[in-house]
Design a protein around this motif. Structure first.
Motif, PDB file in Angstrom:
ATOM      1  N   PRO A   1       0.835  -1.213   0.000  1.00  0.00           N
ATOM      2  CA  PRO A   1       0.000   0.000   0.000  1.00  0.00           C
ATOM      3  C   PRO A   1       0.865   1.258   0.000  1.00  0.00           C
ATOM      4  N   THR A   2       0.352   2.328  -0.575  1.00  0.00           N
ATOM      5  CA  THR A   2       1.126   3.572  -0.718  1.00  0.00           C
ATOM      6  C   THR A   2       0.691   4.656   0.255  1.00  0.00           C
ATOM      7  N   ASP A   3      -0.122   4.303   1.252  1.00  0.00           N
ATOM      8  CA  ASP A   3      -0.660   5.328   2.158  1.00  0.00           C
ATOM      9  C   ASP A   3       0.441   6.142   2.847  1.00  0.00           C
ATOM     10  N   VAL A   4       1.417   5.447   3.429  1.00  0.00           N
ATOM     11  CA  VAL A   4       2.478   6.153   4.154  1.00  0.00           C
ATOM     12  C   VAL A   4       3.315   6.979   3.189  1.00  0.00           C
ATOM     13  N   LEU A   5       3.623   6.410   2.042  1.00  0.00           N
ATOM     14  CA  LEU A   5       4.390   7.129   1.029  1.00  0.00           C
ATOM     15  C   LEU A   5       3.688   8.421   0.640  1.00  0.00           C
ATOM     16  N   GLU A   6       2.403   8.343   0.411  1.00  0.00           N
ATOM     17  CA  GLU A   6       1.655   9.533   0.020  1.00  0.00           C
ATOM     18  C   GLU A   6       1.603  10.566   1.141  1.00  0.00           C
ATOM     19  N   GLU A   7       1.541  10.109   2.383  1.00  0.00           N
ATOM     20  CA  GLU A   7       1.537  11.054   3.500  1.00  0.00           C
ATOM     21  C   GLU A   7       2.875  11.772   3.620  1.00  0.00           C
ATOM     22  N   ILE A   8       3.973  11.032   3.412  1.00  0.00           N
ATOM     23  CA  ILE A   8       5.293  11.672   3.433  1.00  0.00           C
ATOM     24  C   ILE A   8       5.384  12.706   2.317  1.00  0.00           C
ATOM     25  N   VAL A   9       4.895  12.345   1.135  1.00  0.00           N
ATOM     26  CA  VAL A   9       4.906  13.287   0.012  1.00  0.00           C
ATOM     27  C   VAL A   9       4.158  14.566   0.378  1.00  0.00           C
ATOM     28  N   GLU A  10       2.982  14.440   0.971  1.00  0.00           N
ATOM     29  CA  GLU A  10       2.208  15.621   1.334  1.00  0.00           C
ATOM     30  C   GLU A  10       2.947  16.482   2.352  1.00  0.00           C
ATOM     31  N   ARG A  11       3.684  15.855   3.240  1.00  0.00           N
ATOM     32  CA  ARG A  11       4.416  16.622   4.254  1.00  0.00           C
ATOM     33  C   ARG A  11       5.696  17.247   3.699  1.00  0.00           C
ATOM     34  N   MET A  12       6.131  16.776   2.523  1.00  0.00           N
ATOM     35  CA  MET A  12       7.344  17.342   1.926  1.00  0.00           C
ATOM     36  C   MET A  12       7.047  18.364   0.828  1.00  0.00           C
ATOM     37  N   VAL A  13       5.787  18.547   0.492  1.00  0.00           N
ATOM     38  CA  VAL A  13       5.427  19.454  -0.597  1.00  0.00           C
ATOM     39  C   VAL A  13       5.909  20.878  -0.326  1.00  0.00           C
ATOM     40  N   ALA A  14       5.807  21.340   0.906  1.00  0.00           N
ATOM     41  CA  ALA A  14       6.104  22.737   1.214  1.00  0.00           C
ATOM     42  C   ALA A  14       7.552  22.984   1.616  1.00  0.00           C
ATOM     43  N   VAL A  15       8.380  21.939   1.723  1.00  0.00           N
ATOM     44  CA  VAL A  15       9.755  22.154   2.166  1.00  0.00           C
ATOM     45  C   VAL A  15      10.645  22.490   0.982  1.00  0.00           C
TER      46      VAL A  15
ATOM     47  N   LEU B   1      16.672  -0.889  -0.434  1.00  0.00           N
ATOM     48  CA  LEU B   1      16.408   0.408   0.178  1.00  0.00           C
ATOM     49  C   LEU B   1      16.183   1.511  -0.845  1.00  0.00           C
ATOM     50  N   ILE B   2      16.833   1.408  -1.996  1.00  0.00           N
ATOM     51  CA  ILE B   2      16.725   2.507  -2.955  1.00  0.00           C
ATOM     52  C   ILE B   2      15.353   2.587  -3.595  1.00  0.00           C
ATOM     53  N   VAL B   3      14.620   1.482  -3.621  1.00  0.00           N
ATOM     54  CA  VAL B   3      13.333   1.478  -4.325  1.00  0.00           C
ATOM     55  C   VAL B   3      12.301   2.391  -3.654  1.00  0.00           C
ATOM     56  N   PRO B   4      12.090   2.331  -2.329  1.00  0.00           N
ATOM     57  CA  PRO B   4      11.176   3.310  -1.722  1.00  0.00           C
ATOM     58  C   PRO B   4      11.606   4.754  -1.969  1.00  0.00           C
ATOM     59  N   ALA B   5      12.906   4.992  -1.998  1.00  0.00           N
ATOM     60  CA  ALA B   5      13.399   6.349  -2.261  1.00  0.00           C
ATOM     61  C   ALA B   5      13.075   6.787  -3.685  1.00  0.00           C
ATOM     62  N   GLN B   6      13.188   5.870  -4.630  1.00  0.00           N
ATOM     63  CA  GLN B   6      12.818   6.189  -6.016  1.00  0.00           C
ATOM     64  C   GLN B   6      11.325   6.472  -6.134  1.00  0.00           C
ATOM     65  N   LEU B   7      10.521   5.668  -5.448  1.00  0.00           N
ATOM     66  CA  LEU B   7       9.077   5.881  -5.471  1.00  0.00           C
ATOM     67  C   LEU B   7       8.708   7.227  -4.848  1.00  0.00           C
ATOM     68  N   LEU B   8       9.368   7.564  -3.746  1.00  0.00           N
ATOM     69  CA  LEU B   8       9.136   8.847  -3.096  1.00  0.00           C
ATOM     70  C   LEU B   8       9.467   9.995  -4.043  1.00  0.00           C
ATOM     71  N   THR B   9      10.593   9.881  -4.727  1.00  0.00           N
ATOM     72  CA  THR B   9      11.007  10.927  -5.664  1.00  0.00           C
ATOM     73  C   THR B   9       9.995  11.096  -6.787  1.00  0.00           C
ATOM     74  N   GLU B  10       9.566   9.996  -7.378  1.00  0.00           N
ATOM     75  CA  GLU B  10       8.632  10.056  -8.501  1.00  0.00           C
ATOM     76  C   GLU B  10       7.296  10.643  -8.072  1.00  0.00           C
ATOM     77  N   HIS B  11       6.795  10.202  -6.920  1.00  0.00           N
ATOM     78  CA  HIS B  11       5.517  10.721  -6.408  1.00  0.00           C
ATOM     79  C   HIS B  11       5.627  12.213  -6.094  1.00  0.00           C
ATOM     80  N   LEU B  12       6.700  12.606  -5.423  1.00  0.00           N
ATOM     81  CA  LEU B  12       6.855  13.997  -5.024  1.00  0.00           C
ATOM     82  C   LEU B  12       7.017  14.905  -6.244  1.00  0.00           C
TER      83      LEU B  12
END
Length: 347
Positions: A190-204, A315-326
């Protein structure tokens, strides 16, 4: 959320098969690697960009498990200074996804001229780098279209794991099979946590990315990806260096993204860093690190519980997903970052 939102996302999903092909192609070459390495004592990595981050993993892996000194080379010594260095006991490992970066090819030639044996790690089977090296480890990532390297980077890590085995690392090759399986689990989660991190990083505008040991390469590569695809001022550092001063930049508007294997000697230090960062009021987002790092983080993306020596490939795969989503959330096209080309030429 769909899984084919960009070419980058599609290529992230191709990594399990890319790694399986790469292991199948390269593991039979361990004998050639052993024969080449028998004439050398030290390893010199020649790389730039993401390939340089892969080399960081290679350096830790070789020094921890083969007893060889491994260092990152400075191509400018060859290309700008034209210095002569005695490399007669050195295995020079040149890493380039395309095999066409002129600076890397020229530096490998320089190393050979200084007496080094040469080995290429590249996805370019017919490239100059592959053709001129004493041994070529040609990764099987397939054609990569998105500018940010994903499957080619991870395939480089796979090749460096095989290099370590060929140079005598007392590690179980069977554990490599855990990597593509683990990536498939990550992609299906599931991508719930990933999406929440993305939302919290939008303004930084800035973030500190940190890991140590085998995970240090992941921290560096994560920071690079966030810079090139999200235009974020991201700094990748070992947590040991972070504690020597840069930790002062952490505050409620500057999150810490911490990466760690679920096991290994650097895990506890990463957990302690998470606690320090949170005490400074900084948001802390974990990648991997098992339950210990998750408990010390505000939000955490799990990574498969695999041995530390192979964990950077997971480990790099979640980081890649985070980058693409953000990147998409910020309105950027992750496939074509501004000012970048697929093959970067440096003098």
């Amino acid at each position: 959320m769909t899984t084919t939102t960009s070419t980058m996302r599609a290529e992230i999903a191709e990594q399990p098969d890319a790694l399986r092909r790469t292991f199948a192609e390269l593991l039979p070459l361990r004998g050639e690697i052993e024969a080449l390495g028998r004439r050398t004592k030290h390893v010199l990595f020649i790389a730039r960009g993401s390939s340089d981050n892969a080399a960081v993993y290679g350096g830790y892996l070789l020094q921890a498990h083969t007893g060889r000194l491994a260092t990152l080379g400075s191509p400018s010594i060859a290309t700008e200074y034209g210095a002569k260095v005695d490399l007669s006991d050195v295995l020079a490992v040149a890493i380039s996804q395309s095999g066409k970066t002129e600076e890397i090819v020229e530096t490998m030639r320089w190393a050979a001229g200084c007496g080094a044996r040469t080995l290429a790690v590249t996805n370019g089977a017919d490239s100059t780098l592959a053709n001129e090296a004493d041994v070529a480890l040609v990764t099987q990532a397939g054609n990569e279209l998105s500018v940010p390297a994903t499957k080619t980077y991870n395939s480089q890590l796979a090749a460096l794991a095989v290099l370590a085995l060929g140079l005598g690392a007392d590690l179980d090759p069977g554990e490599l099979d855990l990597v593509p399986q683990g990536i498939e689990e990550t992609l299906a989660a599931p991508t719930d946590v990933l999406e929440e991190i993305v939302e919290r990083m939008v303004a930084v505008r800035g973030a500190m990315i940190s890991g140590r040991g085998m995970a240090y390469s992941t921290a560096l590569e994560t920071a690079l990806k966030l810079k090139e695809a999200c235009y974020l001022h991201a700094m990748g550092m070992s947590y040991a260096d972070l504690l020597h001063g840069p930790i002062a930049v952490l505050d409620p508007r500057t999150p810490a993204v911490l990466v760690a294997s679920p096991t290994g000697p650097t895990l506890q230090g990463t957990v302690s860093l998470a606690e320090k960062a949170r005490s400074a009021g900084a948001p802390v987002f974990g990648i991997g690190g098992g339950e210990a790092l998750a408990a010390a983080s505000d939000l955490s993306i799990p990574a498969p519980d695999v041995p530390e020596w192979v964990s950077p490939m997971n480990l790099i795969v979640p980081a890649q997903l985070l980058t693409e989503h953000l990147a998409r959330r910020l309105g950027h096209d992750p496939d074509v970052p501004r000012g970048l080309n697929k093959v970067t030429q440096t003098s």
